[in-house]
Design a protein around this motif. Sequence first.
Motif, PDB file in Angstrom:
ATOM      1  N   LEU A  29       0.824  -1.211   0.000  1.00 50.46           N
ATOM      2  CA  LEU A  29       0.000   0.000   0.000  1.00 50.46           C
ATOM      3  C   LEU A  29       0.863   1.268   0.000  1.00 50.46           C
ATOM      4  O   LEU A  29       0.469   2.287  -0.574  1.00 50.46           O
ATOM      5  N   PHE A  32       1.911   1.584  -3.500  1.00 48.56           N
ATOM      6  CA  PHE A  32       0.727   2.028  -4.241  1.00 48.56           C
ATOM      7  C   PHE A  32       0.535   3.534  -4.096  1.00 48.56           C
ATOM      8  O   PHE A  32       0.254   4.247  -5.070  1.00 48.56           O
ATOM      9  N   GLY A  37      -1.726   6.106  -5.821  1.00 49.15           N
ATOM     10  CA  GLY A  37      -2.915   5.602  -5.157  1.00 49.15           C
ATOM     11  C   GLY A  37      -3.193   6.328  -3.861  1.00 49.15           C
ATOM     12  O   GLY A  37      -2.390   7.161  -3.419  1.00 49.15           O
ATOM     13  N   LEU A  61      -9.729  -0.839   0.553  1.00 47.18           N
ATOM     14  CA  LEU A  61      -8.585  -0.635  -0.330  1.00 47.18           C
ATOM     15  C   LEU A  61      -7.988  -1.965  -0.785  1.00 47.18           C
ATOM     16  O   LEU A  61      -7.593  -2.112  -1.940  1.00 47.18           O
ATOM     17  N   LEU A  62      -7.925  -2.936   0.114  1.00 44.19           N
ATOM     18  CA  LEU A  62      -7.424  -4.252  -0.268  1.00 44.19           C
ATOM     19  C   LEU A  62      -7.784  -5.272   0.799  1.00 44.19           C
ATOM     20  O   LEU A  62      -7.642  -5.007   1.997  1.00 44.19           O
ATOM     21  N   VAL A  82      -8.527  -7.683  -7.940  1.00 50.89           N
ATOM     22  CA  VAL A  82      -7.204  -7.084  -8.102  1.00 50.89           C
ATOM     23  C   VAL A  82      -6.171  -8.109  -8.553  1.00 50.89           C
ATOM     24  O   VAL A  82      -5.417  -7.885  -9.507  1.00 50.89           O
ATOM     25  N   ALA A 212     -10.762  -5.281  -3.946  1.00 54.25           N
ATOM     26  CA  ALA A 212     -10.876  -3.900  -3.471  1.00 54.25           C
ATOM     27  C   ALA A 212     -12.270  -3.402  -3.809  1.00 54.25           C
ATOM     28  O   ALA A 212     -13.011  -4.025  -4.579  1.00 54.25           O
ATOM     29  N   LEU A 216     -12.441   1.933  -6.457  1.00 52.61           N
ATOM     30  CA  LEU A 216     -11.030   2.107  -6.812  1.00 52.61           C
ATOM     31  C   LEU A 216     -10.848   2.308  -8.313  1.00 52.61           C
ATOM     32  O   LEU A 216     -10.017   3.118  -8.731  1.00 52.61           O
ATOM     33  N   LEU A 220      -6.459   2.414 -11.047  1.00 51.70           N
ATOM     34  CA  LEU A 220      -5.815   2.237  -9.757  1.00 51.70           C
ATOM     35  C   LEU A 220      -5.719   0.758  -9.395  1.00 51.70           C
ATOM     36  O   LEU A 220      -4.761   0.342  -8.729  1.00 51.70           O
ATOM     37  N   LEU A 224      -2.391  -1.141  -8.203  1.00 55.38           N
ATOM     38  CA  LEU A 224      -2.349  -1.915  -6.968  1.00 55.38           C
ATOM     39  C   LEU A 224      -1.779  -3.305  -7.218  1.00 55.38           C
ATOM     40  O   LEU A 224      -1.017  -3.834  -6.395  1.00 55.38           O
ATOM     41  N   ALA A 227       1.851  -2.895  -7.310  1.00 53.48           N
ATOM     42  CA  ALA A 227       2.387  -2.635  -5.976  1.00 53.48           C
ATOM     43  C   ALA A 227       2.500  -3.923  -5.167  1.00 53.48           C
ATOM     44  O   ALA A 227       3.454  -4.103  -4.390  1.00 53.48           O
TER      45      ALA A 227
END
Length: 274
Positions: A29, A32, A37, A61-62, A82, A212, A216, A220, A224, A227
């Motif tokens: 994160l 990201f 992000g 977010l995740l 994701v 996510a 998002l 993005l 992610l 990332a």
Amino acid sequence: MSRWTATLPMYNVTPQHGRLWRALLRDALEAFARAGGPGDFVILEEAPDELMPLWRRPDLLLSQTCGFPYRMLGLQEAVHLVATPVFDAEGCEGAHYRSAIAVSAAAWARGATTLAACRGLRAACNGKDSHSGMNALRHAAAPLARDGRFFSSLIWTGSHLNSLLALSAEAADIAAIDCVTLAFLRDACPEKLRDVKIIGMTALAPGLPFIASRALGDRLGALLFDALESARQADAGRARSLRLHGFARLASSDYAPIEQMAQFAAELGYGELR
């Protein structure tokens, strides 16, 4: 969103695994955020008991979910897919995995060396919304069931570890255990498997997806994914401990086998694990 929420609840098999997953999550994160992000986020130390509301949060977010709620309980319509982790564990093939069919050593000694020989035994299952513990076992047992039943009884344990403990305590005879969870336990605490025998594997299915909020968006979401891979590569020792070989980009349609396995069992009159 003013602040986003993140947590990885699915493979915290031991406290050490939990710490490693949280460290990977934080690194991902932060990478990201550097790539553009959201940078205002909180990582939950412990996920809530009820996961479906968490997975449906607009500020998610995740996180990681099981393929059964993703495909079968409407989650795929509410979240952005994701990534799917690729694990180095017996039973895995790329981003797909199996469950190990485990029996207690006592049941094995009495002749429960194949699934067919387990007719009438006591089953343990982690949860009704689990692919690895419920849907995969139901699919495997369906051709063997008679009048919609294969086991003599079924207990719900809440986790794969609790299912294994039930086997060791001889409170149950058989359970299906996610092969990644099994690999983590073999690495960290093999003594918990001392009184358990593996007699087979279930069919291959797509692994547990990282998700996510749909808020998002695709751009993005792609950042992610990058990332996550960057965080994996940043600490080779951590990746080895997590048996994390990489991440794959699967489509929602790639999770259709989970639904097909449920339909197969239902067509054979075995719509409920019992």
